[in-house]
Design an enzyme around this catalytic site. Structure first.
Site, PDB file in Angstrom:
ATOM      1  CG  HIS A  24      -1.865  -1.007   1.408  1.00  0.00           C
ATOM      2  ND1 HIS A  24      -2.011  -1.890   2.377  1.00  0.00           N
ATOM      3  CD2 HIS A  24      -2.852  -1.251   0.374  1.00  0.00           C
ATOM      4  CE1 HIS A  24      -3.214  -2.593   2.137  1.00  0.00           C
ATOM      5  NE2 HIS A  24      -3.710  -2.348   1.041  1.00  0.00           N
ATOM      6  CE  LYS A  48     -14.088  -7.406   3.744  1.00  0.00           C
ATOM      7  NZ  LYS A  48     -12.879  -6.676   2.988  1.00  0.00           N
ATOM      8  NE  ARG A  97      -2.721  -7.792  -4.311  1.00  0.00           N
ATOM      9  CZ  ARG A  97      -3.359  -7.968  -3.350  1.00  0.00           C
ATOM     10  NH1 ARG A  97      -2.869  -8.171  -2.057  1.00  0.00           N
ATOM     11  NH2 ARG A  97      -4.882  -8.360  -3.538  1.00  0.00           N
ATOM     12  CB  SER A 135      -4.275  -6.806   4.803  1.00  0.00           C
ATOM     13  OG  SER A 135      -4.055  -5.572   4.033  1.00  0.00           O
TER      14      SER A 135
HETATM   15  O1  PNS Z   1      -9.176  -3.184   0.468  1.00  0.00           O
HETATM   16  P1  PNS Z   1     -10.126  -3.764  -0.297  1.00  0.00           P
HETATM   17  O2  PNS Z   1     -11.049  -4.210   0.480  1.00  0.00           O
HETATM   18  O3  PNS Z   1     -10.101  -4.449  -1.418  1.00  0.00           O
HETATM   19  O4  PNS Z   1     -11.077  -2.432  -0.761  1.00  0.00           O
HETATM   20  C1  PNS Z   1     -12.602  -2.398  -1.448  1.00  0.00           C
HETATM   21  C2  PNS Z   1     -13.350  -1.171  -1.517  1.00  0.00           C
HETATM   22  C3  PNS Z   1     -13.309  -0.366  -0.096  1.00  0.00           C
HETATM   23  C4  PNS Z   1     -12.392  -0.268  -2.424  1.00  0.00           C
HETATM   24  C5  PNS Z   1     -14.537  -1.424  -2.041  1.00  0.00           C
HETATM   25  O5  PNS Z   1     -15.162  -2.379  -1.300  1.00  0.00           O
HETATM   26  C6  PNS Z   1     -15.520  -0.060  -1.826  1.00  0.00           C
HETATM   27  O6  PNS Z   1     -15.201   0.851  -2.592  1.00  0.00           O
HETATM   28  N1  PNS Z   1     -16.392  -0.010  -1.162  1.00  0.00           N
HETATM   29  C7  PNS Z   1     -17.664   1.124  -0.969  1.00  0.00           C
HETATM   30  C8  PNS Z   1     -18.862   0.819  -1.470  1.00  0.00           C
HETATM   31  C9  PNS Z   1     -19.061   1.116  -2.915  1.00  0.00           C
HETATM   32  O7  PNS Z   1     -18.787   1.911  -3.456  1.00  0.00           O
HETATM   33  N2  PNS Z   1     -19.473   0.006  -3.667  1.00  0.00           N
HETATM   34  C10 PNS Z   1     -19.558  -0.079  -5.037  1.00  0.00           C
HETATM   35  C11 PNS Z   1     -18.032  -0.069  -5.658  1.00  0.00           C
HETATM   36  S1  PNS Z   1     -18.234  -0.690  -7.425  1.00  0.00           S
END
Ligand code: PNS
Length: 180
Positions: A24, A48, A97, A135
């Site tokens: 990150h 979560k 990645r 993570s």
């Molecule tokens: O680190 P992660 O868990 O891969 O991050 C995922 C994240 C936070 C980027 C994604 O879950 C997100 O944007 N969630 C917010 C809700 C949202 O906007 N959902 C529609 C996305 S298409």
């Protein structure tokens, strides 16, 4: 002229960051080469069960960038594009990645574009040495007694110790120590 166009540019780097890894950090550094400010935005997801609370993650990330005014830390809930629009960011940064990341990221980027065409997603690749770092794996490896010091900032390693206590040592290593 080009510089003026970029002045004040803000990109949001969203994620769970449970915990933040050197992968990150690598993406943040690359983001700072393109944008004036990078805002690390931690998703508040009641569904979560994270290892670190949202507040702990904020503290850890702030502690990782002490005094760096170009790196901001925040939390958000709801739609990411709504958050980005609200804080005045026109770019979402996501790290890729490996090809396996790509399919889901591509889907999210297109959905986000449909939700708000003014927000652009920029994919960035971390250094190859972080291509396998996540993570989830960091937590698993640490818990099982593996070394994670090259994979996470020092502060994260310290917090992992506080959270889990001393990592579980493999049985054979324990027996060798006792015999010696
Ligand atoms: O680190 P992660 O868990 O891969 O991050 C995922 C994240 C936070 C980027 C994604 O879950 C997100 O944007 N969630 C917010 C809700 C949202 O906007 N959902 C529609 C996305 S298409």
């Amino acid at each position: 002229m080009r510089r003026r166009h970029r002045e004040g540019s803000l990109a949001v780097f969203p994620g769970s960051f449970d915990p933040i890894t050197n992968g990150h950090l690598d993406i943040v550094a690359r983001g700072l080469a393109l944008f004036d400010r990078v805002r690390i935005a931690i998703l508040v997801n009641p569904e979560k069960k994270p290892l670190f609370s949202v507040q702990e993650r904020v503290e850890i990330i702030r502690g990782t960038y002490p005094g760096n005014r170009r790196v901001e830390v925040d939390t958000f809930s709801g739609l990411l594009v709504d958050y980005a629009e609200k804080v005045g960011a026109s770019v979402i940064i996501r790290g890729i990645r490996a090809i396996s990341d790509f399919e889901f990221e591509f889907q999210m980027a297109l959905m986000n574009r449909r939700l708000n065409p003014r927000i652009e997603t920029v994919f960035m690749m971390p250094a190859e040495s972080y291509s396998y770092v996540s993570s989830r794996l960091v937590k698993e490896v640490f818990q099982l007694g593996g070394r994670v010091s090259d994979l996470v900032p020092e502060l994260v390693e310290r917090r992992l110790f506080e959270k889990y206590g001393a990592p579980v040592r493999p049985v054979r290593a324990r027996m060798r120590r006792r015999a010696g």
